[in-house]
Design a protein around this motif. Structure first.
Motif, PDB file in Angstrom:
ATOM      1  N   PHE A 147      44.362  10.475  35.993  1.00  0.00           N
ATOM      2  CA  PHE A 147      44.503  10.259  37.435  1.00  0.00           C
ATOM      3  C   PHE A 147      45.031   8.861  37.757  1.00  0.00           C
ATOM      4  CE2 PHE A 147      40.364   8.421  36.735  1.00  0.00           C
ATOM      5  CZ  PHE A 147      40.259   7.413  37.668  1.00  0.00           C
ATOM      6  N   LEU A 148      44.992   7.961  36.795  1.00  0.00           N
ATOM      7  CA  LEU A 148      45.513   6.608  37.002  1.00  0.00           C
ATOM      8  C   LEU A 148      47.024   6.522  36.785  1.00  0.00           C
ATOM      9  CD1 LEU A 148      42.784   4.574  35.093  1.00  0.00           C
ATOM     10  CD2 LEU A 148      43.039   4.817  37.564  1.00  0.00           C
ATOM     11  N   LEU A 149      47.595   7.564  36.219  1.00  0.00           N
ATOM     12  CA  LEU A 149      49.004   7.527  35.853  1.00  0.00           C
ATOM     13  C   LEU A 149      49.926   7.298  37.049  1.00  0.00           C
ATOM     14  CD1 LEU A 149      51.112   7.772  33.643  1.00  0.00           C
ATOM     15  CD2 LEU A 149      51.080  10.237  33.996  1.00  0.00           C
ATOM     16  N   GLU A 150      49.730   8.039  38.116  1.00  0.00           N
ATOM     17  CA  GLU A 150      50.615   7.910  39.283  1.00  0.00           C
ATOM     18  C   GLU A 150      50.505   6.532  39.934  1.00  0.00           C
ATOM     19  OE1 GLU A 150      53.677   8.861  41.611  1.00  0.00           O
ATOM     20  OE2 GLU A 150      52.911  10.130  40.013  1.00  0.00           O
ATOM     21  N   PRO A 151      49.294   6.023  40.230  1.00  0.00           N
ATOM     22  CA  PRO A 151      49.222   4.672  40.801  1.00  0.00           C
ATOM     23  C   PRO A 151      49.775   3.603  39.861  1.00  0.00           C
ATOM     24  CG  PRO A 151      47.095   5.774  41.010  1.00  0.00           C
ATOM     25  CD  PRO A 151      47.981   6.661  40.192  1.00  0.00           C
ATOM     26  N   LEU A 152      49.556   3.771  38.568  1.00  0.00           N
ATOM     27  CA  LEU A 152      50.079   2.816  37.603  1.00  0.00           C
ATOM     28  C   LEU A 152      51.601   2.818  37.626  1.00  0.00           C
ATOM     29  CD1 LEU A 152      49.606   0.801  35.288  1.00  0.00           C
ATOM     30  CD2 LEU A 152      49.537   2.764  33.731  1.00  0.00           C
ATOM     31  N   THR A 153      52.196   3.989  37.652  1.00  0.00           N
ATOM     32  CA  THR A 153      53.647   4.103  37.719  1.00  0.00           C
ATOM     33  C   THR A 153      54.174   3.466  39.003  1.00  0.00           C
ATOM     34  OG1 THR A 153      53.630   6.118  36.392  1.00  0.00           O
ATOM     35  CG2 THR A 153      55.579   5.736  37.734  1.00  0.00           C
ATOM     36  N   GLN A 154      53.524   3.710  40.116  1.00  0.00           N
ATOM     37  CA  GLN A 154      53.949   3.128  41.392  1.00  0.00           C
ATOM     38  C   GLN A 154      53.876   1.602  41.355  1.00  0.00           C
ATOM     39  OE1 GLN A 154      51.440   5.015  44.309  1.00  0.00           O
ATOM     40  NE2 GLN A 154      52.587   6.934  44.244  1.00  0.00           N
ATOM     41  N   ASN A 155      52.812   1.067  40.783  1.00  0.00           N
ATOM     42  CA  ASN A 155      52.672  -0.387  40.712  1.00  0.00           C
ATOM     43  C   ASN A 155      53.707  -1.019  39.788  1.00  0.00           C
ATOM     44  OD1 ASN A 155      50.554  -0.705  42.556  1.00  0.00           O
ATOM     45  ND2 ASN A 155      49.052  -0.154  41.023  1.00  0.00           N
ATOM     46  N   ILE A 156      54.001  -0.360  38.690  1.00  0.00           N
ATOM     47  CA  ILE A 156      55.029  -0.875  37.783  1.00  0.00           C
ATOM     48  C   ILE A 156      56.392  -0.855  38.471  1.00  0.00           C
ATOM     49  CG2 ILE A 156      56.334  -0.329  35.677  1.00  0.00           C
ATOM     50  CD1 ILE A 156      53.645   0.337  34.373  1.00  0.00           C
ATOM     51  N   ASN A 157      56.692   0.219  39.182  1.00  0.00           N
ATOM     52  CA  ASN A 157      57.967   0.291  39.900  1.00  0.00           C
ATOM     53  C   ASN A 157      58.040  -0.765  40.995  1.00  0.00           C
ATOM     54  OD1 ASN A 157      59.020   2.367  38.332  1.00  0.00           O
ATOM     55  ND2 ASN A 157      58.151   3.959  39.630  1.00  0.00           N
ATOM     56  N   MET A 158      56.934  -1.006  41.694  1.00  0.00           N
ATOM     57  CA  MET A 158      56.901  -2.035  42.722  1.00  0.00           C
ATOM     58  C   MET A 158      57.132  -3.413  42.103  1.00  0.00           C
ATOM     59  SD  MET A 158      53.989  -2.884  45.600  1.00  0.00           S
ATOM     60  CE  MET A 158      52.726  -3.149  44.385  1.00  0.00           C
ATOM     61  N   ALA A 159      56.494  -3.690  40.978  1.00  0.00           N
ATOM     62  CA  ALA A 159      56.682  -4.969  40.297  1.00  0.00           C
ATOM     63  C   ALA A 159      58.126  -5.118  39.833  1.00  0.00           C
ATOM     64  CB  ALA A 159      55.727  -5.081  39.105  1.00  0.00           C
ATOM     65  N   ARG A 160      58.702  -4.059  39.297  1.00  0.00           N
ATOM     66  CA  ARG A 160      60.098  -4.093  38.856  1.00  0.00           C
ATOM     67  C   ARG A 160      61.022  -4.404  40.036  1.00  0.00           C
ATOM     68  NH1 ARG A 160      60.700   0.871  36.781  1.00  0.00           N
ATOM     69  NH2 ARG A 160      59.815   0.246  34.815  1.00  0.00           N
ATOM     70  N   ASN A 161      60.770  -3.778  41.187  1.00  0.00           N
ATOM     71  CA  ASN A 161      61.578  -4.043  42.388  1.00  0.00           C
ATOM     72  C   ASN A 161      61.444  -5.490  42.843  1.00  0.00           C
ATOM     73  OD1 ASN A 161      62.520  -1.406  42.462  1.00  0.00           O
ATOM     74  ND2 ASN A 161      60.940  -0.716  43.876  1.00  0.00           N
ATOM     75  N   LEU A 162      60.216  -6.035  42.791  1.00  0.00           N
ATOM     76  CA  LEU A 162      60.017  -7.433  43.176  1.00  0.00           C
ATOM     77  C   LEU A 162      60.762  -8.376  42.234  1.00  0.00           C
ATOM     78  CD1 LEU A 162      56.226  -7.406  44.090  1.00  0.00           C
ATOM     79  CD2 LEU A 162      58.135  -7.793  45.652  1.00  0.00           C
TER      80      LEU A 162
END
Length: 102
Positions: A18-33
């Motif tokens: 269940f942590l996979l989706e939030p983890l993916t979103q946070n990694i993508n957000m960090a990559r965008n930043l």
């Protein structure tokens, strides 16, 4: 993982899935930043560029998967956490040095 059988690992992976989706979103957000930061700094800011590269490598230690999901083995979590800790420490140090009055 010592003393854990295959079934135990499967149960743990299922529990953590269940942590996979939030983890993916946070990694993508960090990559965008990181990308936006690169766009807004000069090429002569070598120290920041190096730290941004390290942060980018730390947030995505594996090659991107085809489905753009984070896939990390449980056995790699400690190494991944150490990479993140080191990269964030360098970023914080750089931030303090930039913010410090001369």
């Amino acid at each position: 993982m010592p003393n854990v059988n295959k079934t135990g690992i499967e149960v743990l992976e299922s529990y953590l899935s269940f942590l996979l989706e939030p983890l993916t979103q946070n990694i993508n957000m960090a990559r965008n930043l990181i990308e936006k930061t690169r766009e807004n700094i000069g090429e002569d800011d070598i120290a920041l560029l190096i730290v941004l590269d390290e942060c980018e490598q730390a947030i995505q230690p594996y090659e991107e998967s085809e489905n753009n999901k984070v896939e990390i083995n449980l056995s790699d979590c400690r190494v991944w956490a150490e990479l993140l800790f080191e990269a964030l420490g360098k970023l914080q140090t750089l931030k303090m040095n930039v913010s410090a009055p001369v």
